[in-house]
Design an enzyme around this catalytic site. Structure first.
Site, PDB file in Angstrom:
ATOM      1  N   HIS A  37       0.847  -1.211   0.000  1.00  0.00           N
ATOM      2  CA  HIS A  37       0.000   0.000   0.000  1.00  0.00           C
ATOM      3  C   HIS A  37       0.879   1.256   0.000  1.00  0.00           C
ATOM      4  O   HIS A  37       0.572   2.235  -0.665  1.00  0.00           O
ATOM      5  CB  HIS A  37      -0.891   0.045   1.248  1.00  0.00           C
ATOM      6  CG  HIS A  37      -1.840  -1.102   1.374  1.00  0.00           C
ATOM      7  ND1 HIS A  37      -1.674  -2.110   2.297  1.00  0.00           N
ATOM      8  CD2 HIS A  37      -2.967  -1.404   0.686  1.00  0.00           C
ATOM      9  CE1 HIS A  37      -2.666  -2.964   2.187  1.00  0.00           C
ATOM     10  NE2 HIS A  37      -3.464  -2.582   1.217  1.00  0.00           N
ATOM     11  N   GLN A 148      -0.723  -4.499  -8.629  1.00  0.00           N
ATOM     12  CA  GLN A 148      -0.775  -5.596  -9.606  1.00  0.00           C
ATOM     13  C   GLN A 148      -0.991  -6.950  -8.929  1.00  0.00           C
ATOM     14  O   GLN A 148      -1.342  -7.918  -9.570  1.00  0.00           O
ATOM     15  CB  GLN A 148       0.516  -5.629 -10.434  1.00  0.00           C
ATOM     16  CG  GLN A 148       0.445  -6.632 -11.577  1.00  0.00           C
ATOM     17  CD  GLN A 148       1.791  -6.947 -12.195  1.00  0.00           C
ATOM     18  OE1 GLN A 148       2.520  -6.037 -12.586  1.00  0.00           O
ATOM     19  NE2 GLN A 148       2.131  -8.222 -12.275  1.00  0.00           N
ATOM     20  N   SER A 186      -2.289  -8.287   3.336  1.00  0.00           N
ATOM     21  CA  SER A 186      -2.797  -8.181   4.713  1.00  0.00           C
ATOM     22  C   SER A 186      -3.146  -9.574   5.234  1.00  0.00           C
ATOM     23  O   SER A 186      -3.089  -9.840   6.429  1.00  0.00           O
ATOM     24  CB  SER A 186      -4.036  -7.292   4.750  1.00  0.00           C
ATOM     25  OG  SER A 186      -3.754  -6.056   4.139  1.00  0.00           O
TER      26      SER A 186
END
Ligand code: PAF
Length: 290
Positions: A37, A148, A186
């Site tokens: 992120h 991606q 995550s």
């Protein structure tokens, strides 16, 4: 950096920036932010005057037996990472702010969403398209950034932005990996020690697929077979899919030609992980792999 919890607050802020002639980048996330992120935020900060990051675990994109409740959340940590990376505004709404009582309008797609992750997650992309469309309408950014790693999501959002004439530039950013090659996610936090080790098989298998293509192999079945064999040799891994598809419609191909996505989804224990690479073959037969 501000944190807004209502649509109204976001609109007021972005309207203010627009009046000042500032460009706006949007990084949509579900929080529990990691280096992947951060790379999207860094890219947005370098290309726009202001960056908005949304942190919203979107209930609509989870199936009934999926991990909505257990999905990791840590807003304090996310806010610190955003601030350090240069975000100007975080949008962190409650589900009721995004989906009021009686909500009944959706963005759906007839192509691109039936295969790959869409096969085992039938409601997922309707949820993703709907929430991203709402975020686009709320923030009205110049550019929006997607990783991606979620290659199908990236292709779907590019297609949606084009179909619905958003006029927003959709930017895909490279996969960020741990030092040992595991794609950052995550959901990696769900893995225990043995599973974390077993999860390396995704990147290992894809790397062998890449090597074959770089050595001149163009037969999609051969690449698929090699990747499948390597994953199947890991006792803790259970394949959801191994696919070689064209980038334009995400349909299976026989040969590596044009832009092709090689993608896998694999259960390691109960955790479903995805990874991929994109090959671009030019008309002289040279390939570029990312
Ligand atoms: O990639 C994600 O985290 C989500 O699918 C997104 C794009 C933020 C929509 O909820």
């Amino acid at each position: 950096m501000k944190i807004a919890v209502t649509i109204k607050e976001v609109r007021e802020q972005v309207n203010e920036w627009r009046k000042q002639g500032l460009s706006i980048g949007l990084v949509p996330t579900m929080g529990y932010l990691h280096e992947g992120h951060k790379s999207l935020i860094t890219c947005s900060v370098s290309e726009n005057d202001r960056t908005v990051a949304s942190v919203f675990v979107n209930p609509m994109q989870f199936g009934p037996s999926e991990d909505l409740e257990s999905y990791p959340r840590d807003m304090d940590r996310d806010a610190a990472l955003c601030e350090e990376a240069g975000v100007d505004l975080i949008f962190h709404p409650e589900p009721s702010e995004m989906y009021h009582n009686g909500f009944s309008s959706y963005v759906d797609m007839d192509t691109l969403t039936g295969g790959l992750c869409g096969k085992s997650r039938p409601v997922h992309f309707r949820g993703v398209c709907t929430v991203v469309a709402k975020l686009f309408n709320i923030v009205m950014p110049d550019r929006a950034y997607f990783g991606q790693k979620d290659a199908q999501q990236l292709a779907v959002i590019q297609h949606m932005a084009d179909d619905l004439s958003y006029g927003i530039e959709i930017k895909g950013c490279p996969i960020v990996r741990e030092a040992d090659g595991l794609a950052k996610s995550s959901r990696n936090t769900y893995l225990n020690k043995e599973e974390r080790q077993a999860a390396l098989v995704l990147n290992k298998a894809l790397s062998e697929g890449k090597k074959l293509i770089e050595a001149g192999e163009r037969n999609a079945s051969k690449i698929k077979d090699t990747v499948t064999e390597i994953i199947n040799a890991e006792p803790m891994a259970k394949i959801d899919y191994v696919e070689v598809v064209n980038w334009s419609l995400l349909e299976p191909v026989d040969n590596i030609d044009g832009t092709v996505l090689v993608a896998v989804a694999v259960f390691i224990g109960k955790t479903r992980l995805i990874d991929n690479f994109i090959v671009k073959a030019d008309d002289r037969g040279r390939v570029y792999v990312s």
